[in-house]
Design a protein around this motif. Structure first.
Motif, PDB file in Angstrom:
ATOM      1  N   ALA A 198      33.732  45.752  39.010  1.00  8.61           N
ATOM      2  CA  ALA A 198      34.702  44.783  38.955  1.00  8.61           C
ATOM      3  C   ALA A 198      35.611  44.710  37.874  1.00  8.61           C
ATOM      4  O   ALA A 198      36.657  44.597  37.923  1.00  8.61           O
ATOM      5  N   GLU A 199      35.132  45.315  36.603  1.00  5.78           N
ATOM      6  CA  GLU A 199      35.914  45.420  35.569  1.00  5.78           C
ATOM      7  C   GLU A 199      37.046  46.646  35.897  1.00  5.78           C
ATOM      8  O   GLU A 199      38.150  46.476  35.328  1.00  5.78           O
ATOM      9  N   GLU A 200      36.658  47.558  36.501  1.00  4.61           N
ATOM     10  CA  GLU A 200      37.545  48.747  36.964  1.00  4.61           C
ATOM     11  C   GLU A 200      38.576  48.230  37.853  1.00  4.61           C
ATOM     12  O   GLU A 200      39.872  48.539  37.693  1.00  4.61           O
ATOM     13  N   GLU A 201      38.432  47.273  38.849  1.00  2.00           N
ATOM     14  CA  GLU A 201      39.317  46.834  39.626  1.00  2.00           C
ATOM     15  C   GLU A 201      40.152  45.960  39.067  1.00  2.00           C
ATOM     16  O   GLU A 201      41.464  45.852  39.385  1.00  2.00           O
ATOM     17  N   ALA A 202      39.830  44.967  38.110  1.00  2.00           N
ATOM     18  CA  ALA A 202      40.448  44.399  37.332  1.00  2.00           C
ATOM     19  C   ALA A 202      41.533  45.085  36.201  1.00  2.00           C
ATOM     20  O   ALA A 202      42.678  44.509  36.390  1.00  2.00           O
ATOM     21  N   THR A 203      41.120  46.038  35.815  1.00  2.00           N
ATOM     22  CA  THR A 203      42.026  46.931  34.931  1.00  2.00           C
ATOM     23  C   THR A 203      42.976  47.608  35.938  1.00  2.00           C
ATOM     24  O   THR A 203      44.282  47.584  35.535  1.00  2.00           O
ATOM     25  N   LEU A 204      42.632  48.003  37.225  1.00  2.00           N
ATOM     26  CA  LEU A 204      43.764  48.641  38.178  1.00  2.00           C
ATOM     27  C   LEU A 204      44.571  47.740  38.488  1.00  2.00           C
ATOM     28  O   LEU A 204      45.852  47.939  38.606  1.00  2.00           O
ATOM     29  N   LYS A 205      44.241  46.309  38.666  1.00  2.00           N
ATOM     30  CA  LYS A 205      45.189  45.204  39.251  1.00  2.00           C
ATOM     31  C   LYS A 205      46.080  44.934  38.075  1.00  2.00           C
ATOM     32  O   LYS A 205      47.015  44.743  38.271  1.00  2.00           O
ATOM     33  N   LEU A 206      45.381  44.926  36.743  1.00  2.00           N
ATOM     34  CA  LEU A 206      46.496  44.457  35.751  1.00  2.00           C
ATOM     35  C   LEU A 206      47.452  45.569  35.404  1.00  2.00           C
ATOM     36  O   LEU A 206      48.708  45.331  35.100  1.00  2.00           O
ATOM     37  N   LYS A 207      47.114  46.711  35.663  1.00  2.00           N
ATOM     38  CA  LYS A 207      48.121  47.925  35.491  1.00  2.00           C
ATOM     39  C   LYS A 207      49.241  47.821  36.775  1.00  2.00           C
ATOM     40  O   LYS A 207      50.326  48.153  36.462  1.00  2.00           O
ATOM     41  N   GLY A 208      48.678  47.447  37.847  1.00  2.00           N
ATOM     42  CA  GLY A 208      49.673  47.488  38.943  1.00  2.00           C
ATOM     43  C   GLY A 208      50.744  46.248  38.746  1.00  2.00           C
ATOM     44  O   GLY A 208      51.692  46.548  39.140  1.00  2.00           O
TER      45      GLY A 208
END
Length: 428
Positions: free
Chosen positions: A416-426
């Protein structure tokens, strides 16, 4: 769990860390570790002679006496080697000459063992000989006490200038040998008065004094489980648990191991459960906490980070090196992984104790290099008991079962943390 970590850090850790760094304990630890190569060599000969193949035992039977001599000269003289190593280490910690400290410690220890006049069966006299009963593990506690006595007398005489000083032109090695004469005279005289004039068997008295502690550590359930829990608690708090607890208990573990080795060498069954091998072989599968199972579980995680940590940690874990997983996962100060890290070894140490208590698995009687993978190491260290391999596999399965639900929860959290980080970068 956070309150537990705070308690360990604030209340439990300071006194334990202070003990681990105590000067005498450091010297004992270093001196005993220096004997490990010899212990392994002696163990190798036990394994060769006692390997459980009837045809092999029948073949070598005529040479068993001669083949066991390396065992007698290594493990049978363990306290002799440790005495010198501990004395040298303690002397150097005071900035004194290590050779003098080691030599005086060894002399003081040997002075506690009275030579006996021996004869062969045909009446041929051998002259004075030293009985070997207390030159091995049974004399370890005496070696520790005489080491402290000898080095402290050396330090006192040096500090108060009660030494023979030679001119600066004299070579340093010669000067140091003369400086040790007065403290050596004092040390040997004191031990001579106790052992010879007063007629006290120091080794026997000390072994009687420590025997309840040795029995508790070696053959009681609490004696094997409490160190397991303390070590994992300390590791989970970020402290090298084996370093601290091992510094306190290794002399006892070594005495227990030497007793088991001697029993095997004499054709008897080893009786002590709580040797250091108890933990290394059956509890610390992949390192402290039994983390090899955790490495494998991480390899099948959905989290990219955990999967990578698992791949990087699994090979060192096979060879019982687990710092990468402990600090990479991390397990340190991580309540999700700290719980199975503590509970798993508690369960496996309990099962291993029961198996050995009821003689379902042989006790440890051989020392092998720590980096050998667990099943092979267990087979060799129990003198070829195939049941030890089965026990390792059972404990390994227990670690899988204990770690699995926590890894699943941690994997979900990390993903969940990794997906949140990727979403933030996107979004950026």
């Amino acid at each position: 769990m956070e309150k537990l970590f705070s308690f360990i850090e604030d209340k439990l850790l300071p006194p334990l860390a202070g003990l681990a760094e105590q000067r005498y304990l450091r010297a004992i630890r270093d001196g005993i570790i220096s004997t490990m190569p010899l212990v392994m060599i002696g163990s190798f000969y036990i394994l060769v002679v006692m390997f459980p193949i009837p045809a092999w035992r029948s073949f070598i039977e005529p040479w068993i006496g001669n083949m066991m001599l390396p065992f007698r000269i290594t493990i049978g003289l363990m306290a002799v080697y440790a005495s010198y190593g501990m004395g040298s280490s303690l002397a150097r910690s005071y900035d004194l000459d290590g050779t003098s400290g080691g030599s005086l410690s060894l002399a003081a220890f040997l002075m506690t063992i009275i030579p006996q006049v021996a004869q062969l069966e045909d009446g041929t006299g051998l002259g004075f000989v030293l009985p070997m009963e207390y030159l091995g593990g049974a004399g370890m506690f005496t070696a520790i006490l005489t080491m402290i006595l000898a080095v402290e007398i050396l330090r006192f005489t040096q500090k108060n200038n009660l030494t023979i000083r030679l001119p600066e032109q004299v070579p340093a090695s010669v000067a140091r040998s003369f400086e040790a004469i007065i403290p050596g005279m004092i040390t040997i005289t004191i031990v001579w008065i106790i052992s010879v004039v007063l007629g006290l068997n120091v080794n026997q008295l000390i072994m009687q004094l420590f025997s309840p502690l040795v029995n508790i550590a070696g053959n009681s359930y609490l004696g094997v489980v409490i160190p397991t829990v303390l070590i994992t608690l300390l590791w989970a708090s970020g402290i090298h648990g084996v370093s601290i607890i091992g510094s306190l208990l290794r002399p006892i573990w070594l005495v227990l191991l030497e007793q088991n080795m001697t029993a095997v060498a004499n054709g008897q069954v080893p009786g002590n459960i709580g040797t250091e091998g108890f933990y290394d072989l059956f509890v610390w599968i992949g390192g402290s906490g039994g983390t090899l199972a955790l490495c494998i579980l991480f390899m099948f995680s959905k989290s990219t980070y955990l999967k990578q940590i698992g791949k990087l940690s699994v090979v060192p874990g096979i060879f019982n090196i687990n710092e990468p997983i402990i600090f990479g996962a991390p397990i340190v100060l991580n309540p999700v992984l700290a719980i199975p890290f503590i509970v798993g070894p508690f369960l496996t140490s309990t099962i291993t104790y029961i198996a050995m208590k009821f003689e379902l698995v042989a006790k440890v009687s051989v020392v092998t290099p720590f980096a050998i993978p667990a099943p092979i190491k267990a087979y060799l260290s129990t003198n070829g008991d195939w049941r030890a391999v089965v026990l390792v596999l059972i404990n390994f399965a227990i670690y899988f079962a204990v770690f699995a639900p926590f890894v699943k929860a941690y994997d979900k959290q990390m993903l969940a943390e990794e997906e949140a980080t990727l979403k933030l970068k996107g979004e950026n």
